[in-house]
Motif scaffolding. Sequence first.
Motif, short mmCIF file in Angstrom:
data_model
loop_
_atom_site.label_atom_id
_atom_site.label_comp_id
_atom_site.label_asym_id
_atom_site.label_seq_id
_atom_site.Cartn_x
_atom_site.Cartn_y
_atom_site.Cartn_z
N ALA A 7 0.86 -1.19 0.00
CA ALA A 7 0.00 0.00 0.00
C ALA A 7 0.89 1.23 0.00
O ALA A 7 1.76 1.38 0.86
N TRP A 9 1.09 5.56 -0.31
CA TRP A 9 0.36 6.81 -0.14
C TRP A 9 0.46 7.60 -1.43
O TRP A 9 1.54 7.87 -1.93
N TRP A 16 -4.59 6.03 0.17
CA TRP A 16 -3.71 4.86 0.16
C TRP A 16 -4.15 3.98 -1.00
O TRP A 16 -5.35 3.72 -1.17
N ALA A 18 -3.58 0.22 -2.74
CA ALA A 18 -3.04 -1.12 -2.49
C ALA A 18 -3.04 -1.94 -3.77
O ALA A 18 -4.00 -1.91 -4.53
N SER A 32 -7.70 5.94 4.64
CA SER A 32 -6.87 5.60 5.81
C SER A 32 -6.48 4.12 5.75
O SER A 32 -7.16 3.33 5.08
N PRO A 33 -5.42 3.75 6.46
CA PRO A 33 -5.04 2.33 6.52
C PRO A 33 -6.17 1.45 7.06
O PRO A 33 -6.35 0.33 6.58
N ASN A 34 -6.93 1.94 8.05
CA ASN A 34 -8.02 1.13 8.61
C ASN A 34 -9.10 0.85 7.57
O ASN A 34 -9.60 -0.28 7.46
N TYR A 65 2.77 -0.90 4.37
CA TYR A 65 2.41 0.49 4.06
C TYR A 65 3.68 1.28 3.79
O TYR A 65 4.61 1.25 4.58
N HIS A 67 5.15 5.06 2.82
CA HIS A 67 4.87 6.49 2.72
C HIS A 67 6.19 7.23 2.64
O HIS A 67 7.00 7.15 3.54
#
Length: 75
Positions: A7, A9, A16, A18, A32-34, A65, A67
């Motif tokens: 993932a 940014w 994000w 993926a 968001s990641p969530n 992730y 970034h």
Amino acid sequence: SVYEVLARWDSEAGVWVAESDDVPGLVAEADSPNLLAQKLKTLIPELLELNGVLNGRRASFHVQYQHEDSSVLTY
């Protein structure tokens, strides 16, 4: 099997994104990641089933992730 997902940014889009070489056709984005993780929990099994990889078996996935940020300094 553990399916690897990367993932990144996207600062231009502010989301994000993926993707995965392990899950053909996987491209997902979220704020968001969530939220991204929630989408992936639905998308990954669906795509694996469509590709004939998953038939009622359990699978897990790992998301890395990434970034990066850069700026110009004047001094």
